[in-house]
Write a protein that holds these residues in place. Structure first.
Motif, PDB file in Angstrom:
ATOM      1  N   UNK A  23       0.967  -1.246  -0.047  1.00 60.85           N
ATOM      2  CA  UNK A  23       0.031   0.049  -0.046  1.00 60.85           C
ATOM      3  C   UNK A  23       0.914   1.271  -0.147  1.00 60.85           C
ATOM      4  N   UNK A  24       1.847   1.347   0.608  1.00 67.36           N
ATOM      5  CA  UNK A  24       2.994   2.344   0.557  1.00 67.36           C
ATOM      6  C   UNK A  24       3.557   2.600  -0.698  1.00 67.36           C
ATOM      7  N   UNK A  25       3.762   1.572  -1.439  1.00 69.02           N
ATOM      8  CA  UNK A  25       4.347   1.477  -2.795  1.00 69.02           C
ATOM      9  C   UNK A  25       3.344   2.149  -3.756  1.00 69.02           C
ATOM     10  N   UNK A  26       1.813   1.773  -3.310  1.00 70.93           N
ATOM     11  CA  UNK A  26       1.007   2.432  -4.374  1.00 70.93           C
ATOM     12  C   UNK A  26       0.791   3.937  -4.169  1.00 70.93           C
ATOM     13  N   UNK A  27       0.832   4.350  -2.659  1.00 68.13           N
ATOM     14  CA  UNK A  27       0.830   5.671  -2.336  1.00 68.13           C
ATOM     15  C   UNK A  27       1.693   6.346  -3.024  1.00 68.13           C
ATOM     16  N   UNK A  28       3.258   5.822  -2.958  1.00 73.66           N
ATOM     17  CA  UNK A  28       4.331   6.531  -3.969  1.00 73.66           C
ATOM     18  C   UNK A  28       3.775   6.801  -5.156  1.00 73.66           C
ATOM     19  N   UNK A  29       3.381   5.984  -5.820  1.00 75.13           N
ATOM     20  CA  UNK A  29       3.072   6.015  -7.145  1.00 75.13           C
ATOM     21  C   UNK A  29       1.946   7.105  -7.725  1.00 75.13           C
ATOM     22  N   UNK A  30       0.988   7.034  -6.579  1.00 69.32           N
ATOM     23  CA  UNK A  30      -0.201   7.676  -6.715  1.00 69.32           C
ATOM     24  C   UNK A  30       0.299   9.133  -6.647  1.00 69.32           C
ATOM     25  N   UNK A  31       1.134   9.514  -5.718  1.00 70.19           N
ATOM     26  CA  UNK A  31       1.485  11.043  -5.383  1.00 70.19           C
ATOM     27  C   UNK A  31       2.308  11.334  -6.706  1.00 70.19           C
ATOM     28  N   UNK A  32       3.172  10.436  -7.235  1.00 70.92           N
ATOM     29  CA  UNK A  32       3.881  10.943  -8.126  1.00 70.92           C
ATOM     30  C   UNK A  32       3.172  11.110  -9.671  1.00 70.92           C
ATOM     31  N   UNK A 271       2.451  -9.716  -5.360  1.00 71.53           N
ATOM     32  CA  UNK A 271       3.066  -9.657  -6.694  1.00 71.53           C
ATOM     33  C   UNK A 271       2.172  -9.003  -7.870  1.00 71.53           C
ATOM     34  N   UNK A 272       0.970  -9.271  -7.851  1.00 71.65           N
ATOM     35  CA  UNK A 272       0.270  -8.611  -8.943  1.00 71.65           C
ATOM     36  C   UNK A 272      -0.126  -7.310  -8.442  1.00 71.65           C
ATOM     37  N   UNK A 273      -0.111  -6.858  -7.307  1.00 72.24           N
ATOM     38  CA  UNK A 273      -0.290  -5.483  -6.911  1.00 72.24           C
ATOM     39  C   UNK A 273       0.933  -4.718  -7.389  1.00 72.24           C
ATOM     40  N   UNK A 274       2.033  -5.174  -7.276  1.00 73.20           N
ATOM     41  CA  UNK A 274       3.327  -4.616  -7.662  1.00 73.20           C
ATOM     42  C   UNK A 274       3.400  -4.279  -9.279  1.00 73.20           C
ATOM     43  N   UNK A 275       2.756  -5.317  -9.909  1.00 68.08           N
ATOM     44  CA  UNK A 275       2.801  -5.092 -11.401  1.00 68.08           C
ATOM     45  C   UNK A 275       1.636  -3.933 -11.851  1.00 68.08           C
ATOM     46  N   UNK A 276       0.536  -4.113 -10.948  1.00 68.96           N
ATOM     47  CA  UNK A 276      -0.394  -2.752 -11.119  1.00 68.96           C
ATOM     48  C   UNK A 276      -0.074  -1.620 -10.601  1.00 68.96           C
ATOM     49  N   UNK A 277       1.072  -1.488  -9.988  1.00 69.20           N
ATOM     50  CA  UNK A 277       1.349  -0.496  -9.018  1.00 69.20           C
ATOM     51  C   UNK A 277       1.828   0.932  -9.884  1.00 69.20           C
ATOM     52  N   UNK A 278       1.853   0.631 -11.193  1.00 76.06           N
ATOM     53  CA  UNK A 278       2.265   1.807 -12.110  1.00 76.06           C
ATOM     54  C   UNK A 278       1.135   2.495 -12.870  1.00 76.06           C
ATOM     55  N   UNK A 279       0.479   1.201 -13.707  1.00 80.76           N
ATOM     56  CA  UNK A 279      -0.314   1.497 -14.463  1.00 80.76           C
ATOM     57  C   UNK A 279      -1.773   2.010 -13.989  1.00 80.76           C
ATOM     58  N   UNK A 280      -2.203   1.426 -12.796  1.00 82.30           N
ATOM     59  CA  UNK A 280      -3.584   2.040 -12.158  1.00 82.30           C
ATOM     60  C   UNK A 280      -3.371   3.402 -11.495  1.00 82.30           C
ATOM     61  N   UNK A 281      -2.347   3.696 -10.796  1.00 83.18           N
ATOM     62  CA  UNK A 281      -2.114   4.950 -10.438  1.00 83.18           C
ATOM     63  C   UNK A 281      -2.094   5.924 -11.571  1.00 83.18           C
TER      64      UNK A 281
END
Length: 344
Positions: A23-32, A271-281
């Protein structure tokens, strides 16, 4: 007052911690993607939460019989196949969206060389290397310690692009530079598991918390650059101290937290969340930009993040439904973790 290390099933706190870090990684990409910058400085948390995944990999390797064939098959099915599948899908999707079909050779080369996802590539290579080191040393801590320190030094001389040394490995195929650093972190997780009882004390946890605060203050004051992937580090001793302190603190805290099923599910399917953490945000941020309903503030980022997390979770559920073998593998690993916990 002492903490009980196994007061919760292993799967509970491990997946809870993994879920929080994802979730922290998702937060980082969302901010960016939403604000165009990292409003919360990268050095304050991103490297720390990424290191957790390597640390836990080493932690889970301790005490298990070394079956090289089985572990290689596991790495192949859990990481290598998903790496090629997801990076290919992402690359094709980008080409379609951008209407750019001219750079397919570079895209294929990026995937084959392991550059399409530095974190997954480093995770694969570091686990293979650490498995080799376990086999060579027969699990003897003294020899593993020497090898781990050598890996750390090599990551500094070969991998740090902040001030490149003559040994700097510029090609960095399959992110060997980051994998060497990850090997050291895997070893710390392995070593922690062996001496876990020594850390189950509230005074150690409080000491780690104080040290963590002091390190972060120093990082902000000195404006140190501490990027993990690729390695761009201006102060390597500070970098390592920060990672170890933060990881040990998070492990100590999350062992004591109650179960949160949604976060744990995120962790077990990270693992799947990690692959989604760029495209979805990226997509969600673009949609919010078009509506112009939100300003670039922390509250707005929080709203966008909630949408990103919900969409990522729904997509992850769909992917695991369409890819039942991946879900089966996750379930098998979770079952093994629970069995291991019951025997401790």
């Amino acid at each position: 007052m002492e903490y009980i290390a196994n007061s919760l099933p292993r799967k509970a706190w491990i997946d809870l911690l993994r879920g929080f870090c994802m979730m922290a990684i998702l937060w980082f990409h969302t901010e960016v993607y939403f604000t165009g910058q990292s409003m919360t400085p990268y050095e304050l948390y991103v490297g720390d939460v990424l290191a957790v995944f390597f640390f836990l990999s080493g932690y889970l390797m301790y005490g298990k019989p070394l079956d090289i064939k089985r572990r290689c098959r596991s790495i192949f099915s859990r990481f290598l196949i998903p790496y090629f599948v997801f990076t290919t899908i992402i690359a094709v999707s980008k080409a379609i969206l951008k209407h750019d079909y001219t750079s397919w050779k570079d895209t294929v080369l990026s995937i084959v060389s392991g550059h399409a996802s530095w974190f997954i590539a480093a995770l694969i290579v570091s686990q293979l290397l650490f498995m080799l080191f376990l086999w060579i040393t027969k699990g003897k801590i003294i020899w593993l310690s020497i090898i781990a320190v050598c890996c750390l030094l090599l990551s500094y001389f070969m991998g740090n692009s902040y001030q490149p040394f003559p040994l700097y490995y510029e090609q960095n195929l399959w992110h060997l530079n980051e994998a060497l650093l990850a090997c050291f972190i895997l070893f710390t997780g392995y070593l922690y598991r062996k001496y876990e009882a020594l850390f189950n004390n509230i005074s150690i946890l409080l000491s780690l918390f104080i040290f963590f605060i002091l390190i972060k203050i120093y990082i902000i004051h000195t404006d140190a650059q501490l990027i993990m992937g690729p390695i761009i580090v201006s102060n390597y001793p500070l970098f390592i101290a920060d990672l170890l302190c933060a990881v040990l603190l998070m492990v100590g805290i999350f062992k004591q937290l109650p179960s949160v099923r949604l976060v744990e599910w995120t962790g077990s399917h990270s693992l799947v969340y990690y692959f989604l953490c760029g495209a979805v945000p990226f997509i969600v941020s673009r949609l919010f930009h078009k509506t112009a309903l939100l300003t670039q503030s922390y509250l707005s980022v929080l709203i966008v993040f909630c949408v990103v997390y919900i969409v990522s979770t729904l997509l992850a559920k769909v992917i695991y439904m369409l890819w039942p073998t991946l879900e089966t593998k996750v379930s098998e690993l979770s079952h093994k973790a629970e069995n291991a916990a019951s025997t401790e």
